[in-house]
Design an enzyme around this catalytic site. Structure first.
Site, PDB file in Angstrom:
ATOM      1  N   GLU B  45     -31.466   6.636  -4.173  1.00 30.46           N
ATOM      2  CA  GLU B  45     -32.487   6.359  -5.177  1.00 30.46           C
ATOM      3  C   GLU B  45     -33.463   5.367  -4.563  1.00 30.46           C
ATOM      4  OE1 GLU B  45     -30.811   5.182  -8.963  1.00 30.46           O
ATOM      5  OE2 GLU B  45     -32.795   4.626  -9.679  1.00 30.46           O
ATOM      6  N   ASP B  56     -36.343  -3.965 -15.238  1.00 29.22           N
ATOM      7  CA  ASP B  56     -35.488  -4.468 -14.172  1.00 29.22           C
ATOM      8  C   ASP B  56     -35.215  -5.952 -14.294  1.00 29.22           C
ATOM      9  OD1 ASP B  56     -34.876  -2.258 -12.263  1.00 29.22           O
ATOM     10  OD2 ASP B  56     -37.045  -2.018 -12.405  1.00 29.22           O
ATOM     11  N   TYR B 171     -28.474   9.320 -16.273  1.00 31.17           N
ATOM     12  CA  TYR B 171     -28.284   7.937 -15.854  1.00 31.17           C
ATOM     13  C   TYR B 171     -27.768   7.183 -17.075  1.00 31.17           C
ATOM     14  CZ  TYR B 171     -29.610   3.612 -13.327  1.00 31.17           C
ATOM     15  OH  TYR B 171     -29.627   2.413 -12.668  1.00 31.17           O
TER      16      TYR B 171
END
Ligand SMILES: Cc1ncc(COP(=O)(O)O)c(C=O)c1O
Lengths: 404, 267
Positions: B45, B56, B171
């Site tokens: 990734e 993030d 995911y």
């Protein structure tokens, strides 16, 4: 005062033309959905509406004056100038209209903790204020640059019982504060309501904030009708994220004879890189949960922005403004630091009003445009806030040393 | 749609490490991709650096800052070029992690086309939720590029529609919040995976906060694979241009753990 009409141009899709949407991490999607549903429910709920009304009247000191600026009108020698005095609200700015609405919604949703981002500190102060009023926990995220520029507001928030987090990531300004607030929210959706400070972000924020701020134009329209029997020819407001402007425009959007003008912060100049003039210099993009216009580079990285005014240096604009700009319904004009500072001094000296440096961007445009208009024409200019917070930095800008 | 990523999970648990492109520079990124592949990564990734990575945590945010520090105008084509270079040495499946604005500015069609040319077979876009995916998904599908959806512990009744539309892999976000190393995971991951499996046979890999081989093994036990971001990025932060060898070793260890053949099971 009549109750606020929350059903003006209802919009449940969150789209304004191609703009708007919900571009936000999955973690927050259910919560946004809950919020949108709760808002759709409570905006038609008589109890909610009465509580909102009472708070606006008894706590925020509404309606705010629509004040005929006689000396300014005479001096500029053109259109009649009316000032919508949001600076006279409790906490000194339009921000209180929005926080009362959102905090009331949060309370009805059973939330106990409010978080918010703030630029100039005005929205943070307003949020801390309403949190104190409702006895809710409050944490405010503020870029480190801004905590340094607006120390007094930091202390004010702490005085009101809020915890202020200086944000040291990125360029340490408003957009970084929003990033930090969003991040905090993702870790605590259960008890926390993110109280967004402008008509920006994912649906339902742009809609809710517009609705809560539309009290500005609901009042000004009725007040001007009372005072002159007319509609204004032009409405002018400053644009950061766009909440006071969209609230100032909302009740006139369907009146095509009323010209709508947003004054953006051009900083050192629209053609320089030290600017925050999103509509003039920006382009379409997707950021902070919305498709809208942003100052960005070719790759799509969000640019650092600059303005003397901490409340206007945001690299985007709310999606409804992007739509109003794209369709030509509203015009957006850049006003430089120098022009805004000159307007700050001008309105202080001619009208005895110390207005926020943000608001002075709108005043500066009025100074330019009023002389070109006929004397039977009317401009309504929103003074979004009062300028006490800016006095020290204006003195500094002018090179005047003040012992604090 | 003919997913190129789904078959990766056939008869094995996948290990999916993450690094940020251009952190700390072009050449190291190319070597990092190759090293991760050599270490046994099943999918690499690759993060496209973004100025404001809202989904993030501090570790990956710092990586994005490093990547853009000397190169604030890093063109997307430079990132594609890193893959061009890596492709000379490895055929490992690659997925991008990118914020939607980067894709939007490049042009959805042009972006997906370039991905297909370079055998980049998946896009993880944290700020493109299910409700907005239709502006990109049909285009990506034409190029056989999977849009990898995220499912989180807060997804609740959204799981069915998200999983139902998923291709490639899903995911699964292990815990609330942003990326970063953690010692505690949401305790009902098993339930979350069961809800997904009730809807689809698209594999589910768990990510966000995994760093030790033990954690990776635990996640691979529950799901079809483990995604490791911040831990890899920390290695790059610490070793800089010397990171490739370290990443290779780390990946070997982690891949062994998810495959259930760790040499040193907890002593
Ligand atoms: C007094 C004042 N006016 C205007 C603004 C800009 O915000 P908006 O564009 O959302 O009205 C701010 C923001 O902090 C402010 O404090």
């Amino acid at each position: 005062m009549t109750e606020l009409n929350l059903a003006l141009n209802p919009n449940t899709t969150g789209r304004y033309g191609e703009y708007g949407g919900q571009y936000i991490p999955e973690t927050l999607m259910n919560e946004l959905d809950n919020m949108a549903k709760a808002y759709e429910h409570f905006k038609n709920d008589p109890t909610f509406k009465t509580e909102l009304h009472d708070l606006l009247v008894d706590y925020a000191n509404r309606p705010s004056l629509l004040y005929y600026a006689k000396r300014m009108t005479e001096d500029l020698g053109g259109a009649q100038i009316y000032l919508k005095r949001e600076d006279l609200n409790h906490t000194g700015a339009h921000k209180i209209n929005n926080v009362i609405g959102q905090a009331l919604l949060a309370k009805h949703m059973g939330k106990t903790r409010l978080i918010a981002e703030t630029g100039a500190g005005q929205h943070g102060v307003a949020t801390a204020t309403i949190a104190a009023y409702f006895g809710m926990e409050c944490e405010v995220f503020m870029g480190k640059e801004d905590t340094d520029r607006q120390k007094l507001n930091v202390y004010r928030m702490e005085l009101l019982g809020a915890k202020v987090h200086p944000v040291t990531s990125g360029s340490m300004v408003l957009k970084d504060a929003i990033n930090a607030a969003l991040q905090d929210w993702t870790t605590r959706v259960d008890d926390t309501f993110y109280l967004m400070g402008s008509a920006t972000g994912p649906h339902p924020y742009p809609l809710m904030v517009r609705d809560f701020q539309s009290i500005i134009s609901q009042e000004s329209k009725a007040q001007l009708q009372d005072q002159t029997g007319q509609l204004p020819d032009m409405v002018v407001a400053c644009v950061g994220g766009g909440s006071n402007a969209i609230g100032s425009f909302a009740n006139y959007i369907d009146d095509p004879s009323v010209q709508l003008v947003g004054a953006e912060a051009a900083g050192k100049g629209v053609d320089t890189n030290l600017t925050a003039a999103t509509v003039e210099r920006g382009s379409d993009g997707i950021f902070h949960g919305m498709k809208s216009m942003f100052l960005q580079n070719e790759t799509g990285q969000i640019n650092p922005v600059y303005s003397i005014s901490a409340g206007l240096d945001y690299p985007g604009v709310g999606p409804e403004h992007a739509h109003l700009a794209a369709t030509g319904r509203a015009q957006y004009v850049g006003v430089t630091d120098d022009e805004a500072v000159a307007a700050f001094e001008y309105i202080a000296k001619t009208e005895g009003i110390v207005a926020a440096i943000e608001s002075c961007h709108a005043v500066a445009y009025v100074q330019k445009i009023a002389p070109t208009m006929r004397k039977d024409q009317i401009i309504v200019c929103t003074l979004s806030g009062r300028g006490d917070k800016d006095v020290a930095s204006i003195a500094k800008y002018k090179g005047v040393a003040i012992d604090e | 749609m003919n997913s190129q990523l789904k078959p990766v999970f056939t008869n094995q648990k996948a290990f999916i490490p993450f690094v940020t492109a251009n952190d700390p520079n072009f050449d190291t990124t190319v070597q990092n991709i190759v090293a991760l592949a050599e270490g046994g990564a099943d999918i690499v990734e690759l993060g496209v650096p973004f100025s404001d990575p809202v989904a993030d945590g501090p570790v990956i945010q710092a990586a994005d800052l490093r990547a853009l520090k000397d190169d604030p105008d890093l063109p997307m084509d430079r990132v594609f070029d890193m893959v061009v270079e890596a492709r000379k040495q490895t055929a490992v499946p690659i997925a991008f992690l990118t914020y939607v604005n980067i894709v939007f500015q490049y042009g959805y069609d042009a972006f997906c086309q370039r991905c297909a040319e370079l055998d980049i077979r998946g896009l993880v876009i944290p700020d493109l939720p299910f409700e907005e995916r239709d502006e990109l998904a049909p285009i990506a599908e034409r190029y056989n590029v999977d849009i990898i959806p995220l499912i989180t512990p807060t997804s609740g009744d959204r799981i069915a529609k998200i999983a139902g539309a998923a291709t490639g892999f899903i995911y699964v976000v292990s815990s609330l919040g942003v990326t970063g190393e953690r010692s505690q995971f949401n305790n009902d991951l098993t339930g979350l995976i069961a809800q997904i499996r009730a809807v689809t046979d698209v594999p589910a890999a768990i990510g966000f906060g995994i760093h030790t081989p033990e954690q990776a093994a635990e996640m691979a036990n529950i799901a079809d694979g483990a995604i490791v971001g911040s831990a890899c990025v920390n290695i790059v932060a610490e070793y800089g241009t010397q990171a490739p060898a370290k990443l290779r070793d780390y990946t070997r260890q982690m891949k062994a753990a998810v495959s259930g053949v760790a040499k040193n099971p907890a002593v």
